[in-house]
Design an enzyme around this catalytic site. Structure first.
Site, PDB file in Angstrom:
ATOM      1  N   HIS A  67       3.490   5.692  15.565  1.00 43.90           N
ATOM      2  CA  HIS A  67       4.627   4.851  15.949  1.00 43.90           C
ATOM      3  C   HIS A  67       5.662   4.766  14.840  1.00 43.90           C
ATOM      4  O   HIS A  67       5.345   4.764  13.656  1.00 43.90           O
ATOM      5  CB  HIS A  67       4.184   3.462  16.427  1.00 43.90           C
ATOM      6  N   ASP A  69       8.155   2.314  14.774  1.00 43.89           N
ATOM      7  CA  ASP A  69       8.561   0.945  14.442  1.00 43.89           C
ATOM      8  C   ASP A  69       7.588   0.285  13.479  1.00 43.89           C
ATOM      9  O   ASP A  69       6.431   0.704  13.326  1.00 43.89           O
ATOM     10  CB  ASP A  69       8.696   0.101  15.710  1.00 43.89           C
ATOM     11  N   ASP A  91       1.439   1.119   7.864  1.00 46.05           N
ATOM     12  CA  ASP A  91       1.470   0.849   9.305  1.00 46.05           C
ATOM     13  C   ASP A  91       2.864   1.113   9.868  1.00 46.05           C
ATOM     14  O   ASP A  91       3.671   0.211   9.972  1.00 46.05           O
ATOM     15  CB  ASP A  91       1.049  -0.601   9.549  1.00 46.05           C
ATOM     16  N   GLU A 118       5.514  -0.148  19.323  1.00 43.25           N
ATOM     17  CA  GLU A 118       4.067  -0.358  19.223  1.00 43.25           C
ATOM     18  C   GLU A 118       3.764  -1.767  18.748  1.00 43.25           C
ATOM     19  O   GLU A 118       2.773  -2.374  19.172  1.00 43.25           O
ATOM     20  CB  GLU A 118       3.448   0.669  18.272  1.00 43.25           C
ATOM     21  N   GLU A 119       4.617  -2.296  17.867  1.00 43.42           N
ATOM     22  CA  GLU A 119       4.408  -3.652  17.364  1.00 43.42           C
ATOM     23  C   GLU A 119       4.888  -4.704  18.356  1.00 43.42           C
ATOM     24  O   GLU A 119       4.742  -5.898  18.117  1.00 43.42           O
ATOM     25  CB  GLU A 119       5.124  -3.832  16.022  1.00 43.42           C
ATOM     26  N   GLU A 140      -2.967   5.867  12.869  1.00 42.42           N
ATOM     27  CA  GLU A 140      -3.111   4.495  12.375  1.00 42.42           C
ATOM     28  C   GLU A 140      -3.978   4.539  11.122  1.00 42.42           C
ATOM     29  O   GLU A 140      -4.836   5.417  10.990  1.00 42.42           O
ATOM     30  CB  GLU A 140      -3.755   3.588  13.422  1.00 42.42           C
ATOM     31  N   HIS A 298       1.316  -5.392   7.622  1.00 45.36           N
ATOM     32  CA  HIS A 298       2.110  -6.596   7.897  1.00 45.36           C
ATOM     33  C   HIS A 298       2.240  -7.523   6.687  1.00 45.36           C
ATOM     34  O   HIS A 298       2.811  -8.605   6.827  1.00 45.36           O
ATOM     35  CB  HIS A 298       1.530  -7.400   9.075  1.00 45.36           C
TER      36      HIS A 298
END
Length: 337
Positions: A67, A69, A91, A118-119, A140, A298
């Site tokens: 992903h 984003d 991530d 994705e987030e 991932e 995150h």
């Protein structure tokens, strides 16, 4: 085609420097598309913003999906020794870049997908319109020697309470009813992949002219086989996914990691990824793999080892080579667990 290591590092750093929180992936997607075309890969951006690369080669069709984003929160991008700091380094732009270079350097039959949202609610994975692959590898962070074979599900639910107004001395109103509801749900929480877990995402309560009003949104991480009550107001539900550890895809990763001198680890995670959507949708086996420590996802401390990033490309190339043109079910039929 062999790409110099410094070029792989430069690409990752430049991609991380493009701040691309969910909903703002366009610049990063264009950057990836241009790089794919530079390497001779047919590339385009689809109707929802996914960047797609198609490389025809030998063997079964393999979907490599990561992903583009990230979560919000800019982190200044810098390299300190072996470490690249920046939002998305783990991530999941590190894993996404590893997928890209593994495809470019192999002659496997591959579709590469850099997915949006994705987030958020996985708009990119849900809208992905490509031929059915034989296997799916999702980018991932698993660690260079790890392979993620399962993710818990994600259930987002809204609860609303309206209580006719009464004097405050009598007792609880809408807020208290919502708290009771949460305590009832959280009382069933258990640790581990097979347990239910979750948190409150939003909670508001206030008085109107003739009623007490309360609203609570919760996100639950659900184990395999979990079915939510039918009377719940479900905003979104992505069920858990787990691939059989005896799958040829899993075994190919295990062998590939061992051949590069590392001890493989199979992992099941309490988060949720696009793997939960793509594997059931195509009806094929899927795993998640990529460099990085997912505990940094995150966080303000997101960073990745560049050595691990480069090693993960070698693992993926080894996997693509083994998957190419072989009857894996026969190869692994008599293999020990």
């Amino acid at each position: 085609m062999e790409i110099p290591k410094d070029e792989k590092i430069k690409f990752l750093k430049e991609l991380v420097e493009i701040y691309s929180p969910t909903g703002k992936e366009e610049e990063a997607a264009k950057f990836i598309k241009e790089k794919l075309e530079e390497y001779g890969v047919k590339a385009y951006i689809d109707k929802v913003g996914n960047v797609i690369g198609v490389k025809e080669g030998e063997g079964p069709l393999i979907l490599l999906a990561g992903h583009v984003d990230t979560v919000p929160g800019y982190i200044p991008v810098r390299i300190e020794g072996d470490i690249l700091w920046g939002r998305g380094s783990v991530d999941a732009k590190g894993p996404l870049s590893a997928l890209l270079f593994a495809m470019v350097e192999s002659n496997a039959n591959v579709i590469f997908a850099g997915l949006v949202d994705e987030e958020g609610f996985s708009k990119g994975a849900r809208a992905l319109d490509v031929p059915r692959p034989e296997y799916v590898i999702v980018g991932e962070p698993s660690g260079v020697n790890g392979v993620t074979i399962g993710y818990k599900g994600s259930l987002t639910v809204r609860f609303v309470e309206r209580v006719e107004k009464f004097h405050g001395s009598i007792g609880g109103g809408a807020a208290e009813k919502l708290i009771e509801r949460w305590l009832s749900i959280s009382g069933n929480f258990e640790d581990g992949f097979n347990g239910l877990s979750g948190r409150i995402v939003r909670f508001v309560a206030y008085e109107r002219d003739f009623e007490f009003y309360g609203e609570m949104i919760v996100n639950l991480r659900t184990p395999p086989g979990y079915e939510p009550p039918r009377d719940w107001d479900i905003i979104d539900f992505v069920p858990a996914y787990e691939v059989n550890r005896r799958s040829p895809l899993v075994r190919t990763f295990v062998r590939s990691i061992r051949e590069l001198g590392m001890k493989p680890k199979l992992k099941k995670k309490s988060g949720t990824a696009d793997m939960n959507i793509l594997a059931p949708r195509f009806g094929v086996d899927a795993v998640a793999y990529g460099p990085g420590d997912s505990r940094l996802d995150h966080t303000p401390y997101e960073r990745i080892s560049l050595m691990e990033y480069l090693q993960s490309i070698d693992v993926l190339k080894n996997v693509l080579t083994k998957l190419k043109g072989k009857d894996l079910d026969k190869i692994y039929k008599s293999s020990p667990r």
